[in-house]
Each structure stands twice: as structure tokens, then as C-alpha cells.
Design an enzyme around this catalytic site. Sequence first.
Site, PDB file in Angstrom:
ATOM      1  N   ASP A 101       0.953  -1.239   0.077  1.00 46.12           N
ATOM      2  CA  ASP A 101      -0.035   0.081   0.022  1.00 46.12           C
ATOM      3  C   ASP A 101       1.006   1.207  -0.060  1.00 46.12           C
ATOM      4  O   ASP A 101       1.673   1.298   0.885  1.00 46.12           O
ATOM      5  CB  ASP A 101      -0.714  -0.033   1.307  1.00 46.12           C
ATOM      6  CG  ASP A 101      -2.336   0.198   1.051  1.00 46.12           C
ATOM      7  OD1 ASP A 101      -2.689   1.177   0.299  1.00 46.12           O
ATOM      8  OD2 ASP A 101      -3.109  -0.605   1.332  1.00 46.12           O
ATOM      9  N   ASP A 207      -2.781   4.731  -2.308  1.00 44.07           N
ATOM     10  CA  ASP A 207      -3.949   5.196  -1.600  1.00 44.07           C
ATOM     11  C   ASP A 207      -4.529   6.636  -1.976  1.00 44.07           C
ATOM     12  O   ASP A 207      -3.652   7.545  -2.392  1.00 44.07           O
ATOM     13  CB  ASP A 207      -3.606   5.169  -0.168  1.00 44.07           C
ATOM     14  CG  ASP A 207      -4.811   5.529   0.821  1.00 44.07           C
ATOM     15  OD1 ASP A 207      -5.793   4.754   0.766  1.00 44.07           O
ATOM     16  OD2 ASP A 207      -4.333   6.446   1.715  1.00 44.07           O
ATOM     17  N   GLU A 263      -6.588   4.058  -5.990  1.00 41.22           N
ATOM     18  CA  GLU A 263      -7.895   4.365  -5.273  1.00 41.22           C
ATOM     19  C   GLU A 263      -8.645   5.513  -5.796  1.00 41.22           C
ATOM     20  O   GLU A 263      -7.915   6.572  -5.677  1.00 41.22           O
ATOM     21  CB  GLU A 263      -7.711   4.300  -3.776  1.00 41.22           C
ATOM     22  CG  GLU A 263      -9.141   4.302  -3.136  1.00 41.22           C
ATOM     23  CD  GLU A 263      -8.931   4.692  -1.553  1.00 41.22           C
ATOM     24  OE1 GLU A 263      -9.924   4.349  -0.806  1.00 41.22           O
ATOM     25  OE2 GLU A 263      -8.007   5.194  -1.066  1.00 41.22           O
ATOM     26  N   HIS A 339     -10.702  -3.705   2.355  1.00 39.24           N
ATOM     27  CA  HIS A 339     -10.412  -3.191   4.021  1.00 39.24           C
ATOM     28  C   HIS A 339     -11.271  -2.168   4.332  1.00 39.24           C
ATOM     29  O   HIS A 339     -11.508  -1.920   5.578  1.00 39.24           O
ATOM     30  CB  HIS A 339      -9.138  -2.881   4.411  1.00 39.24           C
ATOM     31  CG  HIS A 339      -8.802  -1.588   3.484  1.00 39.24           C
ATOM     32  ND1 HIS A 339      -8.243  -1.700   2.376  1.00 39.24           N
ATOM     33  CD2 HIS A 339      -8.426  -0.392   3.925  1.00 39.24           C
ATOM     34  CE1 HIS A 339      -7.897  -0.345   1.752  1.00 39.24           C
ATOM     35  NE2 HIS A 339      -8.165   0.404   2.710  1.00 39.24           N
ATOM     36  N   ASP A 340     -11.888  -1.613   3.270  1.00 44.72           N
ATOM     37  CA  ASP A 340     -12.812  -0.348   3.558  1.00 44.72           C
ATOM     38  C   ASP A 340     -14.353  -0.715   3.197  1.00 44.72           C
ATOM     39  O   ASP A 340     -15.239   0.118   3.332  1.00 44.72           O
ATOM     40  CB  ASP A 340     -12.549   0.891   2.656  1.00 44.72           C
ATOM     41  CG  ASP A 340     -11.447   1.627   3.290  1.00 44.72           C
ATOM     42  OD1 ASP A 340     -10.818   1.496   4.543  1.00 44.72           O
ATOM     43  OD2 ASP A 340     -10.630   2.203   2.202  1.00 44.72           O
TER      44      ASP A 340
END
Length: 572
Positions: A101, A207, A263, A339-340
Amino acid sequence: MTITPRKWWQDGVVYQIYPASFKDSNGDGIGDIPGIISELDYIRSIGVDIIWICPMYDSPQVDMGYDVRDYENVYPPYGTVQDMEILIAETHARGMRIILDLVVNHTSDQHKWFQESRSSKDSPKRDWYIWRPARYIDGVRKPPNNWLGNFGGSVWQWDDQTQEYYLHLFCPEQPDLNWENEDTRKAIYESAMEFWLERGVDGFRVDTVNMYSKGEMLDAPITDPRSEWQFAGYQYCNGPRMHEFLSEMNAVLEKYDAMTVGECPNTPDMGRVLKYVSAKEKQLNMVFQFDVVDIGQGPYKFQTTPFNWKLPQFKHAIETTQNLIRGNDGWTTVFLENHDQSRSISRFTSDAPEHRVAGGKLLSLMMAALSGTMFIYQGQELGMVNFPLEWSMDEYKDVDSTNYYAMVNERNGGDAEALAAAKAALQHLARDHARVPIPWSASSNAGFSTAKPWMRPNDDYNICNAKQQQSDKNSVLSYWKRMLQLRRHYSDLFVHGDFDLLDKQNLEIFAFTKTWQNRKALVLLNFTARQQELQLPPGAQNQKMELLVSTLDMPGGCLAAYEGRIYMLALD
């Protein structure tokens, strides 16, 4: 027609790992890097080519590692840089690749760069972050604009020492880096990217990739009259220098043949998305669009009621992301969880005991037939579901969840009905559901740890765990393995083929075709808990067809509840 050689990541299946919740190796109740290493063979057995590790950097953990204190170090409970080097080597030894990430829109407020930046207005690193003076309205000190933070409240934090505000699109402990400063960008590339690329990492999930260029930072339009702070996603995403910054970043990555997946929220304009992912533009390999996972969310995510959506909306969202690659040089992604997000079975099918396995298989079949690089989130292959409504708010650990619940409590004076609605929305959509420990076995603590885990395992671990599913040919895990083999066998058709939606307004059946040259497949998905007549949609009638795969061992004359099928069609 020239055929562009395919990149290694296009046919890849990526497995996302959340370190805290994957597997604990040393009995402290927290997942760690040696725990990941111990299960690499399990991951490979699913049919995975690439693993993605969520932030494992040194961090105060205000936002579960997305507040980085030191890019060149590892959060001590997870392990060390040496552990990471072993993980990289062991992943490569199994023929898989590894991505990390990349969190470079912001750092932790404990990062040495920010510590220097806030030390004085004359600091050489003052301009490495985004500082602004206050504005005064009727003599009252106010932040520079009315932007709402991603976790609520203002995006501006007052700093007493230097008498200015700094920008934080997320938590106050996550100050935004100033990408306008060339020295800052160079330091980011060196510390956050090349440090790990030199150690053999194969790329990054990037991210908040479209937030680096903030534009003019004017007030956002008022969409919530009850609040001083207004949604500003369209203000701070996709600013004027985004393409310049990403091209510069890509020049570093290209040297390593590294992949990137960005993202990309708040970007409804597909033309802009395509520019980000176009091969000739050399910015990003692909992005996560949020059309599908935003289904059913309210204007402020949790301001909604569960299942507040209809199937045509879901179809449209998938169609949008699938059509991104039609007739151009772009690339796309296939995902339902990360994860979100909460668990896809609970959101899009049914997690009732009698339907959860069928729902897990249905979504597996659907994803396997969609074009783009596929991303699976840990536990998705086991058919994990959301934890139950009966759990108390104490079990919610995520800052997003706890902040929302506190805001509802404050706004409504503790009204029980408002709090119950808030909790119902959290039970449906909260990020916490993705973060419960992986159930490895039916033994104590779900086989995740010898100690009490940092977060409560789901209550169903005695029936939903990896050990049991590995020996059960009818399990969700066994079905995922089968579908990933099928996807690989028909990769032209399923990974690269053209997607065409059929009978869009049907509220119960999701039907589409995939076409590649002289091959065509029809996919039928029953998104209801009822048996449905097997009626071929317009565009697929009067064609010879052969059943390739079903989610049932013995499919009948009707589509069973949550059954999916793929037929191969004979092209004239």
C-alpha cells in the site's frame, strides 16, 4: 491490427492481506508478517498470483496504519524490515508477486517531516505540508474553508504553536503532504517507493491517488444545511496537476516494471478515469472505481437503510467499470470487498445461514466472469459475512464507525431510535466487518492466535473456517478455487472479453454476455432467495448453448435461489 503484449498483472488474481487480522505467529493477539509467511502456500492454493499487503509501516495506528510515521520501517507488532524481506523472497519463491500500500497523500503527525514542518513558520519543511492562516468572520476565528473531512468534522486543524491551520482530509493526526513542492515529491519517491522497490516489491496499491492536487481550495457547495462542514470530494479530487504528478511518479515505477492500482473515489467522469489508466498516458495501470461498492450507501455513507438499492443499479455500476476498457488501451479492476468495505455476501446477497454459501458462490462465479485484474479480500474466499447486529458498539474499532455513531448521538441528543438506525447502518456497511480476524480453525480464538485477538472473531468460526473448508468439496473456498481455474483456462474470454448487459431492468436476474473473437458466454445470476424460471433474456434466445458451470452440483430446470450459471453459446 497490432496486438499489444499483455502485462503480467492483467491476468493476475490479487489477494489483499490486512496484517493485523490475518494470522498471529507470536501470541500477542495481533496478526503479523511471520503469520503471513506461514500461510503463503494456502494463499497460492486458492489460485492467487499476487498478494497485496495493507500498510505494515511504522505507525501510531490512529487509522490502522494509514497514518505512516516512517515509510522505511515496520510497525513493531507486525515485525521488522528483515521480516518483510523474507516475505518478499518467500512470495517470489512460490511464483507469486507482492505489492504494498502506498500512502502518500498524507503522513502521521508523528512523521519527522511533519514534526519539522510544524516546528516554526521558518522551518525548511514548512511548505512540505499545507498550512493556511485563519479567516475571521465577525471576529471569530474560522478554518480556511468549509470542507468536511472523510471521518467527519473540518479538514483543518489549528496549531497553537505556529498560529495557523494545517489540512487533513482524514484524521487530524493525518496531515496532508504538499505535492506542489518538488522537494516533497522527490522525498516521497525515495522514501516511500524506491526504498521498497529496491527490496523487490512488485508494485503498489496507491491510496487516495487522485487527491494530491487540491486545486484552489474554495468553499464547497452547501449540501447539508445542518452542518458547518460540507462534502468537498469534488473539490479536492482530480485537481489541475494530477496528471503531471502521476506521470512523474510513473517514471520512477517504470524502471522497476512495477504495477499500480489507484484508489479513485469521487470521479464520475469516465473520460477522466480513462486518462488515468490509458497505457499511452503512462500514469496508472488501473484504478478502483467505487461505482459497485458505493451501491446502497447514503450521501454520507452511513446515512442509509440496509438494502436500500435495486438490482438494476448494481448492474449499471458493473457495466460502467466493465465498459471502461472497451475499444481503448485502458485497463480495469474486478472487486467487491476490501479493507474499507463490509462483506459482499451480507451486502449483495443474503447472509442467512441457509443462503450464505450459495451467495458466496454466486458472487465468485460473477467475479470470475468479469474483465480486468481480479482482487479478492482475505476471508472473501471463505464466504465470511458481517458480524451480527446484536454485538455492542464496543466491538466497533474503526474511527469511521465510532465517529459516525458519536455524531448521531450528539445531533439527536441520545435519541434511542436515531442510534438504533445508525447501528443498523453500521452493521450493514462498516469497515469493521472486513477487519475481524481470519478464522483458520474451529479451535479457540478461531485458530488466529493463542491469545485473545485484538478484535473479536466472528461467532460462526466453528462452521466457517479455512481448515474445514479445505477438506469440503462443497465449500465456498473449494468453489473459488474451481472458478479461478476456469477463469485462467478461458482468460481471453473472461479476463479480456467484451461485456454486454442483457435485460437491464430485470429486478431479479442479472444476465450478461462475454465475447472474445469466436467465443461467447452467457452468465445468468439469480439475485433472489426464490427459485426463478430459466428464461433466456433478449439477445440470447434461439442460440445453441452448453452449460459450462453452475454454482450447484446438480442444476435443474429452474434457477435455484442465489444460483449462478455460465453457458457457452455457439456463434453462427
